[in-house]
Enzyme design. Structure first.
Site, PDB file in Angstrom:
ATOM      1  N   THR A 224       8.841   0.372  45.939  1.00  0.00           N
ATOM      2  CA  THR A 224       9.988   0.070  45.231  1.00  0.00           C
ATOM      3  C   THR A 224      10.771  -0.710  46.115  1.00  0.00           C
ATOM      4  O   THR A 224      11.204  -0.485  47.221  1.00  0.00           O
ATOM      5  CB  THR A 224      10.592   1.512  44.698  1.00  0.00           C
ATOM      6  OG1 THR A 224       9.539   2.176  44.112  1.00  0.00           O
ATOM      7  CG2 THR A 224      11.914   1.258  43.964  1.00  0.00           C
ATOM      8  N   GLU A 225      11.565  -1.561  45.408  1.00  0.00           N
ATOM      9  CA  GLU A 225      12.655  -2.393  45.951  1.00  0.00           C
ATOM     10  C   GLU A 225      14.031  -2.122  45.087  1.00  0.00           C
ATOM     11  O   GLU A 225      13.948  -2.005  43.938  1.00  0.00           O
ATOM     12  CB  GLU A 225      12.356  -3.831  46.018  1.00  0.00           C
ATOM     13  CG  GLU A 225      11.076  -3.854  46.993  1.00  0.00           C
ATOM     14  CD  GLU A 225      10.539  -5.443  47.443  1.00  0.00           C
ATOM     15  OE1 GLU A 225      11.207  -6.362  46.822  1.00  0.00           O
ATOM     16  OE2 GLU A 225       9.832  -5.750  47.869  1.00  0.00           O
TER      17      GLU A 225
ATOM     18  N   GLU B 125       9.427   6.939  30.455  1.00  0.00           N
ATOM     19  CA  GLU B 125       9.041   5.689  29.546  1.00  0.00           C
ATOM     20  C   GLU B 125       7.907   4.770  30.125  1.00  0.00           C
ATOM     21  O   GLU B 125       7.336   4.306  29.218  1.00  0.00           O
ATOM     22  CB  GLU B 125      10.426   4.533  29.764  1.00  0.00           C
ATOM     23  CG  GLU B 125      11.894   5.422  28.826  1.00  0.00           C
ATOM     24  CD  GLU B 125      12.498   6.507  29.756  1.00  0.00           C
ATOM     25  OE1 GLU B 125      12.106   6.610  31.100  1.00  0.00           O
ATOM     26  OE2 GLU B 125      13.143   7.478  29.188  1.00  0.00           O
TER      27      GLU B 125
ATOM     28  N   GLU C 199       7.546   7.865  40.739  1.00  0.00           N
ATOM     29  CA  GLU C 199       5.945   7.358  40.279  1.00  0.00           C
ATOM     30  C   GLU C 199       5.889   6.799  38.982  1.00  0.00           C
ATOM     31  O   GLU C 199       4.673   7.353  38.208  1.00  0.00           O
ATOM     32  CB  GLU C 199       4.939   8.311  40.833  1.00  0.00           C
ATOM     33  CG  GLU C 199       5.104   8.624  42.498  1.00  0.00           C
ATOM     34  CD  GLU C 199       4.035   9.282  42.796  1.00  0.00           C
ATOM     35  OE1 GLU C 199       2.875   9.023  42.474  1.00  0.00           O
ATOM     36  OE2 GLU C 199       4.149   9.846  43.990  1.00  0.00           O
TER      37      GLU C 199
ATOM     38  N   SER D  55      10.642  -0.127  38.240  1.00  0.00           N
ATOM     39  CA  SER D  55       9.365   0.111  36.970  1.00  0.00           C
ATOM     40  C   SER D  55       8.680  -1.211  37.128  1.00  0.00           C
ATOM     41  O   SER D  55       7.535  -1.139  36.916  1.00  0.00           O
ATOM     42  CB  SER D  55      10.058   0.382  35.586  1.00  0.00           C
ATOM     43  OG  SER D  55      10.616   1.880  35.607  1.00  0.00           O
TER      44      SER D  55
HETATM   45  C1  LIG Z   1      13.421  10.982  45.112  1.00  0.00           C
HETATM   46  C2  LIG Z   1      12.647   9.584  44.927  1.00  0.00           C
HETATM   47  C3  LIG Z   1      11.550   9.640  45.559  1.00  0.00           C
HETATM   48  C4  LIG Z   1      10.876   8.256  45.498  1.00  0.00           C
HETATM   49  N1  LIG Z   1       9.867   8.085  46.434  1.00  0.00           N
HETATM   50  C5  LIG Z   1       9.221   6.691  46.201  1.00  0.00           C
HETATM   51  C6  LIG Z   1       8.304   6.521  47.247  1.00  0.00           C
HETATM   52  O1  LIG Z   1       7.876   7.033  48.097  1.00  0.00           O
HETATM   53  N2  LIG Z   1       7.825   5.132  47.406  1.00  0.00           N
HETATM   54  C7  LIG Z   1       8.379   4.085  46.254  1.00  0.00           C
HETATM   55  O2  LIG Z   1       7.673   2.837  46.178  1.00  0.00           O
HETATM   56  N3  LIG Z   1       9.164   4.422  45.353  1.00  0.00           N
HETATM   57  C8  LIG Z   1       9.586   5.938  45.385  1.00  0.00           C
HETATM   58  N4  LIG Z   1      10.614   6.108  44.497  1.00  0.00           N
HETATM   59  C9  LIG Z   1      11.034   5.097  43.506  1.00  0.00           C
HETATM   60  C10 LIG Z   1      10.723   5.374  41.884  1.00  0.00           C
HETATM   61  O3  LIG Z   1       9.153   5.352  41.732  1.00  0.00           O
HETATM   62  C11 LIG Z   1      11.480   4.631  41.056  1.00  0.00           C
HETATM   63  O4  LIG Z   1      12.832   5.163  41.178  1.00  0.00           O
HETATM   64  C12 LIG Z   1      10.992   4.294  39.532  1.00  0.00           C
HETATM   65  O5  LIG Z   1       9.776   3.794  39.340  1.00  0.00           O
HETATM   66  C13 LIG Z   1      11.901   3.935  38.866  1.00  0.00           C
HETATM   67  O6  LIG Z   1      12.259   2.691  39.073  1.00  0.00           O
HETATM   68  P1  LIG Z   1      13.925   2.502  39.254  1.00  0.00           P
HETATM   69  O7  LIG Z   1      14.648   3.572  39.850  1.00  0.00           O
HETATM   70  O8  LIG Z   1      14.259   1.064  39.785  1.00  0.00           O
HETATM   71  O9  LIG Z   1      14.207   2.607  37.685  1.00  0.00           O
HETATM   72  P2  LIG Z   1      14.328   1.076  36.818  1.00  0.00           P
HETATM   73  O10 LIG Z   1      12.865   0.352  36.855  1.00  0.00           O
HETATM   74  O11 LIG Z   1      15.564   0.360  37.024  1.00  0.00           O
HETATM   75  O12 LIG Z   1      14.677   1.704  34.871  1.00  0.00           O
HETATM   76  C14 LIG Z   1      15.784   2.257  34.759  1.00  0.00           C
HETATM   77  C15 LIG Z   1      15.697   2.733  33.122  1.00  0.00           C
HETATM   78  O13 LIG Z   1      15.066   1.717  32.449  1.00  0.00           O
HETATM   79  C16 LIG Z   1      13.874   2.233  32.010  1.00  0.00           C
HETATM   80  N5  LIG Z   1      12.833   1.097  31.883  1.00  0.00           N
HETATM   81  C17 LIG Z   1      12.772   0.070  32.883  1.00  0.00           C
HETATM   82  N6  LIG Z   1      11.544  -0.580  32.279  1.00  0.00           N
HETATM   83  C18 LIG Z   1      11.455  -0.286  30.841  1.00  0.00           C
HETATM   84  C19 LIG Z   1      10.566  -0.833  29.823  1.00  0.00           C
HETATM   85  N7  LIG Z   1       9.488  -1.686  30.092  1.00  0.00           N
HETATM   86  N8  LIG Z   1      10.490  -0.135  28.910  1.00  0.00           N
HETATM   87  C20 LIG Z   1      11.551   1.116  28.561  1.00  0.00           C
HETATM   88  N9  LIG Z   1      12.102   1.647  29.462  1.00  0.00           N
HETATM   89  C21 LIG Z   1      12.287   0.831  30.666  1.00  0.00           C
HETATM   90  C22 LIG Z   1      13.315   3.273  32.912  1.00  0.00           C
HETATM   91  O14 LIG Z   1      12.283   4.163  32.284  1.00  0.00           O
HETATM   92  C23 LIG Z   1      14.493   3.906  33.432  1.00  0.00           C
HETATM   93  O15 LIG Z   1      14.945   4.691  32.347  1.00  0.00           O
HETATM   94  C24 LIG Z   1      11.461   7.459  44.563  1.00  0.00           C
HETATM   95  C25 LIG Z   1      12.545   7.604  43.752  1.00  0.00           C
HETATM   96  C26 LIG Z   1      13.140   8.885  43.965  1.00  0.00           C
HETATM   97  C27 LIG Z   1      14.398   9.226  42.995  1.00  0.00           C
END
Ligand SMILES: Cc1cc2nc3c(=O)[nH]c(=O)nc-3n(C[C@H](O)[C@H](O)[C@H](O)COP(=O)(O)OP(=O)(O)OC[C@H]3O[C@@H](n4cnc5c(N)ncnc54)[C@H](O)[C@@H]3O)c2cc1C
Length: 382
Positions: free
Chosen positions: A126-127, A367, A363, A132
């Protein structure tokens, strides 16, 4: 169909439960409030074989399957989700990626100490601009002679501040979006590689979630993990199994919240009798128990299929989606059963209420799980 655990699986469940009650339970709130990462627990988890449950003995693992791993994560999470996610990020993400994609040499050098728990791992996909949609990765890796030079930053890396070994994804060919992302192994102490800001979180506060920064970070060419350009595809395979971990995390935390609420309902008296005698409370407990059971069955099915070497895109996502959303509902109902005391930190359910939310986000959000499931059922036509 056999729904019973084997004697060996029951023994794993019993020994992890006993360990969690003895070594974790007494510290749960203290670690949570201080955001204390329990590094001192890692050798003890390793001694139980929990840092490498599914890896073959020749790579330092316990040589067991995903069902056994699921049971272990569930039992840790029943007491503290933070410890469970530390193990899950280390095991199914970092070590899992090296196991799936690593060369024999990489497995000997990195997987063995990870599986033995001598080193701690993290996994950075993640960045800030690529959550997502991980194909939007901006971190780059440029080839210079016998090295790769990484630049960029990752966000939300579990174990990021403490990990000895990081697996990170970076763009190696900007002209080929998904196929231009590669995976790399970076060792702690490599110049240009450092953890950044540690996040101050709603829940799972004893786990570490951190920014990871690469500034002209030079790593040997042989630390490219898997074939160049296949890092994104391999990440999806890693996440497929990782989602079983998060489902197990959800089942365990839901079970912990449910058990606390059940015990409380039996002893809390109002209107001259235990609140467990009120049908409104009984129905909550019945729904909680039923949904947890369904979550567990979905999770064990995905784990069993993974153990048979089958792909689990659909089953892993179904387990994570259902178990994650169940855990959120169960923890909420547990707080409700505790009434005002559910809002107070002297009682266990407020922490479960905060911790479970991660299960519908990490992970792949709920959604995204629904998108994966829909894609799979439309592809299969059923
Ligand atoms: C405590 C914690 C530990 C984590 N550990 C790791 C790790 O070890 N390594 C790592 O790489 N990542 C890690 N993550 C990151 C995690 O996997 C991401 O936060 C997650 O994948 C969502 O990405 P985002 O936060 O950027 O949300 P966004 O992608 O910005 O999403 C925001 C909202 O939009 C919705 N959305 C986005 N795209 C769509 C779509 N196409 N259709 C419908 N809805 C959509 C999402 O469901 C969400 O509700 C961690 C996160 C947390 C909170």
């Amino acid at each position: 169909m056999d729904f019973d655990l084997s004697d060996e699986q029951l023994e794993i469940k019993r020994s992890v439960r006993e360990f969690a009650e003895r070594e974790i339970r007494p510290h749960v709130m203290e670690w949570d409030e201080a955001q204390h990462f329990p590094l001192e627990l890692i050798p003890k988890l390793a001694a139980l074989g929990l840092m490498g449950v599914t890896f073959p003995a020749e790579y330092g693992g316990a040589g067991l399957g995903y069902v056994e791993y699921t049971i272990a994560i569930e039992e840790l999470a029943r007491v503290d989700g933070s410890v469970a996610i530390i193990v899950a990020a280390h095991h199914s993400l970092c070590a899992g990626h090296i196991y799936i994609s690593g060369t024999e040499e990489q497995k000997r050098k990195y997987l063995v100490p990870l599986a033995r728990g001598e080193k701690l791992g993290c996994w950075s996909l993640t960045e800030p601009e690529a959550g997502s949609d991980a194909s939007g990765t901006r971190t780059t890796a440029r080839r210079e002679g016998n090295h790769w030079v990484l630049n960029g930053s990752k966000t939300f890396t579990s174990n990021g501040s403490y990990a000895d070994i990081c697996v990170a994804m970076a763009v190696t060919d900007p002209s080929a979006p998904k196929h231009g992302i590669s995976a790399f192994i970076i060792e702690k102490g490599t110049p240009g590689f450092r953890p950044g800001k540690k996040e101050n979180k709603l829940g799972l506060r004893a786990s570490d979630t951190t920014e990871v920064i690469f500034e002209d970070c030079r790593i040997p060419a042989e630390n490219c993990l898997g074939r160049p350009g296949e890092g994104f595809i391999d990440s999806l395979k890693v996440l497929e199994k990782g989602r079983i971990s998060i489902a197990a995390l959800a089942v365990g935390m839901a079970q912990g919240a449910y058990e606390a609420a059940l015990g409380y309902a039996r002893q809390r008296r109002q209107f001259g009798r235990p609140i467990a005698e009120f049908q409104a409370i009984q129905w909550k407990l019945a729904d909680m128990a039923t949904e947890i059971d369904a979550s567990r069955l979905l999770t064990y099915r995905a784990a069993r299929l993974a153990d048979q070497g089958r792909r689990v895109q659909r089953e892993g996502s179904m387990a994570k989606l259902f178990a994650g959303e169940t855990a959120v509902r169960v923890a909420s109902e547990a707080v409700q059963i505790y009434g005002g005391y559910g809002f107070i930190k002297d009682y266990p359910v407020e922490k479960f209420y905060r911790d479970v939310k991660l299960c519908t986000i990490g992970e792949g959000t709920s959604e995204i799980q629904r998108m994966v499931i829909a894609r799979e059922i439309l592809k299969a036509g059923c």
